[in-house]
Enzyme design. Structure first.
Site, PDB file in Angstrom:
ATOM      1  N   ARG A  26       0.824  -1.214   0.000  1.00 36.11           N
ATOM      2  CA  ARG A  26       0.000   0.000   0.000  1.00 36.11           C
ATOM      3  C   ARG A  26       0.855   1.259   0.000  1.00 36.11           C
ATOM      4  O   ARG A  26       0.549   2.227  -0.711  1.00 36.11           O
ATOM      5  CB  ARG A  26      -0.958  -0.028   1.198  1.00 36.11           C
ATOM      6  N   ASP A 314      -4.179 -15.577   7.296  1.00 37.42           N
ATOM      7  CA  ASP A 314      -2.846 -16.005   6.847  1.00 37.42           C
ATOM      8  C   ASP A 314      -2.125 -16.862   7.897  1.00 37.42           C
ATOM      9  O   ASP A 314      -1.071 -17.438   7.618  1.00 37.42           O
ATOM     10  CB  ASP A 314      -1.982 -14.779   6.498  1.00 37.42           C
ATOM     11  N   LYS A 341      -5.765 -19.357  -1.825  1.00 37.15           N
ATOM     12  CA  LYS A 341      -4.542 -18.601  -1.510  1.00 37.15           C
ATOM     13  C   LYS A 341      -3.409 -19.061  -2.441  1.00 37.15           C
ATOM     14  O   LYS A 341      -3.655 -19.689  -3.458  1.00 37.15           O
ATOM     15  CB  LYS A 341      -4.191 -18.783  -0.037  1.00 37.15           C
TER      16      LYS A 341
HETATM   17  C1  S3P Z   1      -4.114  -9.008   1.911  1.00 36.56           C
HETATM   18  C2  S3P Z   1      -5.374  -9.497   2.130  1.00 36.56           C
HETATM   19  C3  S3P Z   1      -5.677 -10.908   2.409  1.00 36.56           C
HETATM   20  C4  S3P Z   1      -4.423 -11.693   2.795  1.00 36.56           C
HETATM   21  C5  S3P Z   1      -3.254 -11.373   1.900  1.00 36.56           C
HETATM   22  C6  S3P Z   1      -2.925  -9.883   1.946  1.00 36.56           C
HETATM   23  C7  S3P Z   1      -3.938  -7.564   1.647  1.00 36.56           C
HETATM   24  O1  S3P Z   1      -6.249 -11.500   1.258  1.00 36.56           O
HETATM   25  O2  S3P Z   1      -4.680 -13.073   2.805  1.00 36.56           O
HETATM   26  O3  S3P Z   1      -2.097 -12.099   2.308  1.00 36.56           O
HETATM   27  O4  S3P Z   1      -2.810  -7.061   1.756  1.00 36.56           O
HETATM   28  O5  S3P Z   1      -4.943  -6.902   1.343  1.00 36.56           O
HETATM   29  P1  S3P Z   1      -7.812 -11.317   0.923  1.00 36.56           P
HETATM   30  O6  S3P Z   1      -8.077  -9.912   0.658  1.00 36.56           O
HETATM   31  O7  S3P Z   1      -8.057 -12.167  -0.300  1.00 36.56           O
HETATM   32  O8  S3P Z   1      -8.531 -11.855   2.113  1.00 36.56           O
END
Ligand code: S3P
Length: 428
Positions: A26, A314, A341
């Site tokens: 981000r 995670d 995932k």
């Molecule tokens: C993330 C959101 C999660 C997570 C991923 C990172 C993010 O996924 O599992 O490792 O940085 O927005 P999802 O948005 O699919 O739940």
């Protein structure tokens, strides 16, 4: 490359953590979208996924400068992004591809997003469907997958009820909403990790957030955030926390760890299992950061409710490993997302636990493990999934005999120094 792990006696030490992966992506994207000005990012994760985001942005003309341990992102603004020379390669990174789909939908040119074999099997229509409602022109391969072609188009704000708790979808829509005509309002399952909502205001963007909706007004300009400090990744720390709970006499400490309430589900579960864990928040904004200490204590099995899944999604592979060391049953349901995932994590966890001699019951949306179960060393198939490689490296530390982690370099995705750290803090 394979890595061999032998059992240890215990672990101890204060472990410096790599920067949080979600926040690192981000900070880079928001810094690039800023209209001029530099954003200095400290403790950016140096993992392969974050590098994918950086390379995609660089292909569209965004400039970066290394300043010692910090990285400067030179704000370019989406309207000044350049046509890339070829497809944007997102590697293994779901966060890169899904987050970028938002702003790329509003550009004045077309882009193509590609990924590796694993990323090309992950569902993308969850992002493109609501973006299409905003006016985006996106073509997915076979209706759901990368390569993705995006033809930049004018967007309009929408009201959208999120059917799944996904921070990646939420973020893509909020970023698209910044370039849309009118407001974009999200309701439904908005309780996923909230880094976007917390970090955008540091870039001068107003985000209206309540318990039931998130709303962003289009046309707002991002400005440079000055300095952004990325705290240590609690998902990376979870492996050491689990290891400390497995080996009598262990203790582990972390300073500068992210304690964002949408990310601490694993800590709450550890506490319910009987772990001796102590943590305090030292900085509140824009992200809660603090310190944490965990000491060995025998653990009991636990039931994970559907509602807590987003806050520990995670951490489920390492939680399943920990369940084999805990007394009693651990049951995880409501976690079907695990199947989408970097690997099908329900199958990857179950098949590797079985190779180590454990009994596991699987469901379409979870797992059940009755502990304690003695593990024996085995060949671990990582399925090119960093969290499977790390979870089973920790499982191996208490197993009988040695374990071989196949394709161990997959940890580079989120924790390049994982094996070095493992060696440094283990007492054999
Ligand atoms: C993330 C959101 C999660 C997570 C991923 C990172 C993010 O996924 O599992 O490792 O940085 O927005 P999802 O948005 O699919 O739940």
């Amino acid at each position: 490359m394979n890595f061999t792990i032998n059992p240890i006696k215990r672990l101890e030490g204060n472990v410096p953590l790599p920067g949080d992966k979600s926040l690192s992506h981000r900070a880079l994207i928001f810094g690039a979208l800023a209209q001029g000005g530099e954003t200095k990012i400290s403790n950016l994760l140096q993992g392969a996924d974050v590098l994918s985001t950086k390379n995609c942005l660089a292909s569209m003309g965004v400039q970066f400068e290394d300043k010692g341990n910090d990285l400067l992102v030179k704000g370019l603004g989406a309207s000044n992004f350049k046509v890339p020379g070829g497809a944007l390669n997102c590697g293994n990174s779901g966060t890169t591809i899904r987050l970028l789909m938002g702003p790329l939908s509003a550009l004045s040119f077309s882009t193509t997003l590609i990924g590796d074999e694993s990323l090309s099997k992950r569902p993308m229509s969850r992002v493109s469907d609501p973006l299409a409602q905003m006016g985006a022109q996106i073509t997915l391969t076979d209706g759901n997958f990368a390569p993705i072609n995006i033809k930049g188009a004018p967007l309009k704000g929408i009201n959208y009820q999120l059917p799944k708790a996904s921070a990646q979808v939420k973020t893509a829509l909020l970023l698209a909403g910044l370039f849309a005509d009118g407001a974009t309002t999200l309701t439904g399952k908005i309780q996923s990790r909230d880094h976007t909502e917390r970090l955008l205001p540091a870039f001068g963007v107003n985000v209206d957030t309540t318990d039931s909706h998130i709303s962003i007004m289009g046309g707002q300009k991002l400005s440079s955030a000055g300095s952004i400090h990325i705290p240590g990744d609690i998902s990376s720390a979870s492996f050491w926390m689990a290891a400390a709970c497995i080996h009598k006499g262990s203790w582990m400490e972390f300073d500068n760890i992210s304690l964002n309430p949408t990310r601490v589900g694993f800590l709450k579960v550890l506490e319910r299992m009987g772990a001796k864990v102590d943590y305090q928040i030292e900085v509140e904004k824009p992200e809660p950061i603090g310190s944490l200490r965990i000491e060995y204590a025998p653990l009991a099995g636990v039931t994970i409710s559907k509602e807590e899944i987003p806050s520990l999604i995670d951490e489920i592979p390492i939680l399943a490993v920990l369940a084999t060391y805990a007394e009693g049953e651990t049951k995880i349901t409501g976690a079907k997302e695990l199947r989408f995932k970097e690997s099908d994590r329900i199958e990857a966890v179950a098949s590797n636990l079985k190779s180590m001699g454990a009994k596991v019951e699987t469901y379409e949306d979870g797992l059940c493990i009755k502990g304690p179960q003695a593990l024996r060393g085995a060949k671990i198939e990582t399925f090119h999934d960093h969290r499977i490689a790390m979870a089973f490296s920790i499982a191996a530390l208490g197993a009988k005999g040695s374990t071989e982690i196949i394709d161990s370099q997959t940890v580079d995705i989120s924790y390049p120094s994982f094996f070095e750290t493992l060696k440094k803090y283990s007492i054999t």
